[in-house]
Write an enzyme that holds these catalytic residues in place. Structure first.
Site, PDB file in Angstrom:
ATOM      1  N   ASP A 191     -14.376  18.856 -47.390  1.00 15.13           N
ATOM      2  CA  ASP A 191     -13.835  17.627 -48.252  1.00 15.13           C
ATOM      3  C   ASP A 191     -12.820  17.958 -49.331  1.00 15.13           C
ATOM      4  OD1 ASP A 191     -13.612  15.268 -49.755  1.00 15.13           O
ATOM      5  OD2 ASP A 191     -15.799  14.956 -49.937  1.00 15.13           O
ATOM      6  N   ARG A 209       2.436  14.911 -47.226  1.00 15.73           N
ATOM      7  CA  ARG A 209       3.574  14.360 -47.718  1.00 15.73           C
ATOM      8  C   ARG A 209       3.795  14.741 -49.255  1.00 15.73           C
ATOM      9  NH1 ARG A 209       2.514   7.775 -46.898  1.00 15.73           N
ATOM     10  NH2 ARG A 209       4.678   7.894 -48.172  1.00 15.73           N
ATOM     11  N   ASP A 251       9.315  17.987 -34.801  1.00 18.18           N
ATOM     12  CA  ASP A 251       8.111  18.957 -35.137  1.00 18.18           C
ATOM     13  C   ASP A 251       8.437  20.256 -35.015  1.00 18.18           C
ATOM     14  OD1 ASP A 251       7.109  16.516 -36.044  1.00 18.18           O
ATOM     15  OD2 ASP A 251       6.084  16.275 -34.020  1.00 18.18           O
ATOM     16  N   GLY A 284       7.299   8.466 -41.517  1.00 14.31           N
ATOM     17  CA  GLY A 284       8.148   8.685 -40.313  1.00 14.31           C
ATOM     18  C   GLY A 284       7.410   9.738 -39.434  1.00 14.31           C
ATOM     19  N   HIS A 285       8.339   9.721 -38.203  1.00 20.35           N
ATOM     20  CA  HIS A 285       7.964  10.788 -37.332  1.00 20.35           C
ATOM     21  C   HIS A 285       9.179  11.481 -36.783  1.00 20.35           C
ATOM     22  CE1 HIS A 285       3.704   9.915 -36.897  1.00 20.35           C
ATOM     23  NE2 HIS A 285       3.773   8.768 -37.005  1.00 20.35           N
ATOM     24  N   ASP A 286       9.005  12.607 -35.754  1.00 24.98           N
ATOM     25  CA  ASP A 286       9.760  13.264 -35.364  1.00 24.98           C
ATOM     26  C   ASP A 286      11.130  12.596 -35.074  1.00 24.98           C
ATOM     27  OD1 ASP A 286      11.237  14.214 -32.630  1.00 24.98           O
ATOM     28  OD2 ASP A 286      10.348  16.198 -33.285  1.00 24.98           O
ATOM     29  N   ASN A 305      12.560   9.519 -36.020  1.00 24.87           N
ATOM     30  CA  ASN A 305      13.108   9.366 -37.196  1.00 24.87           C
ATOM     31  C   ASN A 305      13.862  10.484 -37.894  1.00 24.87           C
ATOM     32  OD1 ASN A 305       9.868   7.639 -37.624  1.00 24.87           O
ATOM     33  ND2 ASN A 305      11.792   6.853 -37.044  1.00 24.87           N
TER      34      ASN A 305
END
Length: 357
Positions: A64, A89, A160, A129-131, A133
């Site tokens: 944690d 991020r 990625d 965003g992702h790959d 984008n």
């Protein structure tokens, strides 16, 4: 002995590039410890999907990140680590109290590897965003696919894994080498937009020289050239044709029984007609018939194998490219394939700390 034996790397668990980077470093011999989140987190669900490959070779310790007790354990691990890799991020690690300044104060030699889509700064740094984008912003995505259709997603290999994970691994290893002479670590900022743009450097250079068009399917390596593309065969299978050099192109024409004077290789204006002619010919036989037909030649014609077919191909079997249907480690050293590391078992954080003392 593996090349990275003796290195200790803390991987703050996540999806995409940081996971692939952790796998690569573990495959190469580093002792990588995955600090995983609770069972309800997305990464735990991913364990059941891609974990057999992407989580191989390293133990996982559930933690944690907001727990004072776990924080102390993590900092003790940092004391004995060579590098940290994370894919949160920008600002998340700082807010949690694990930013590079905090960790470097405890271990000045620590290399802090960060991988994100947009990078640690810039107007989009904090956007989601992702790959798809990220590679869209790099210009690379626009170059992929058919001319009369939207660009085709190249799986998540370019952003990625190519532009993200591979650049992260390269940066971390470069920083670790530098540390041997300087005694101080580095913060590695691997952005998928940067990495994707770097991968597309050749095409930007060609475009700048007027040798590459922004129109998809009209260029040498994007399917525009009839001698560098895939064709559909009679049985619905596909062959990949990559007869770039003149002698290979000559072998292709000979195999298709085409008069070379009727198909000059670099008459770009004639490419559309040649493509139609090649397509009609390849549609007359099954895929494996064409493969056998061209096997004794230099025409550079090979089958396009499905994911289920690839492990059973004789070449892949001879090289043990796949083990139990899953990709083996790469690259090889002195001609030998490295065996994957230990199992991806779960251990408690206290045991992890004791093991690293």
């Amino acid at each position: 002995m593996k090349p990275l034996n003796g290195l200790r790397i803390l991987e703050f668990d996540g999806l995409g590039p940081v996971t692939f980077a952790g796998m690569m470093l573990a495959d190469l011999g580093a002792e990588v410890l995955r600090l995983t989140r609770s069972e309800s987190a997305g990464a735990a669900v991913f364990d059941q999907v891609g974990g057999a490959v992407l989580h191989r070779g390293r133990a996982a310790a559930p933690i944690d990140l907001k727990s004072p007790q776990d924080r102390e354990h993590i900092l003790q691990l940092v004391d004995h680590a060579d590098a940290v890799i994370e894919g949160f991020r920008p600002g998340v690690m700082e807010r949690l109290g694990y930013g590079p300044d905090v960790l470097a104060a405890r271990n000045p030699r620590l290399v802090f590897g960060r991988v994100t889509g947009w990078g640690q700064d810039g107007p989009l740094a904090n956007e989601v965003g992702h790959d798809l984008n990220y590679i869209g912003l790099s210009g690379v995505l626009h170059a992929m696919g058919d001319a009369d259709r939207p660009p085709s997603p190249p799986l998540n290999l370019v952003g990625d894994y190519g532009g993200g994970a591979m650049l992260l691994v390269t940066g971390v290893l470069a920083a670790l080498i530098e540390t041997k002479t300087t005694g101080r670590g580095r913060v590695v900022d691997a952005a998928m937009t940067d990495g994707s743009a770097l991968l597309g450097g050749l095409f930007q250079a060609l475009r700048g020289q007027g040798m590459w068009s922004d129109r998809r399917g009209a260029n040498l390596l994007d399917g525009g050239a009839p001698f560098y593309r895939c064709y559909t065969c009679r049985d619905g299978g596909f062959v990949a044709v990559a007869a770039l050099e003149p002698r290979f192109y000559a072998a292709l024409l000979a195999g298709l029984e085409i008069d070379p004077t009727q198909a000059p290789q670099y008459d770009v204006s004639g490419w559309p007609a040649q493509h139609e002619r090649f397509a009609a010919l390849f549609a007359t036989r099954d895929r494996d018939e064409w493969v056998a037909h061209f096997a004794p030649t230099e025409a550079c014609v090979t089958p396009v194998l499905s994911l289920s077919e690839a492990p059973a191909h004789p070449h892949n079997m001879a090289r043990q490219t796949f083990i139990d249907g899953l990709p083996a480690t790469a690259p090889r050293f002195d001609g030998e394939r490295l065996e994957p590391g230990g199992s991806a078992n779960r251990i408690d954080i206290q045991t992890a700390v004791a093991n690293w003392r």
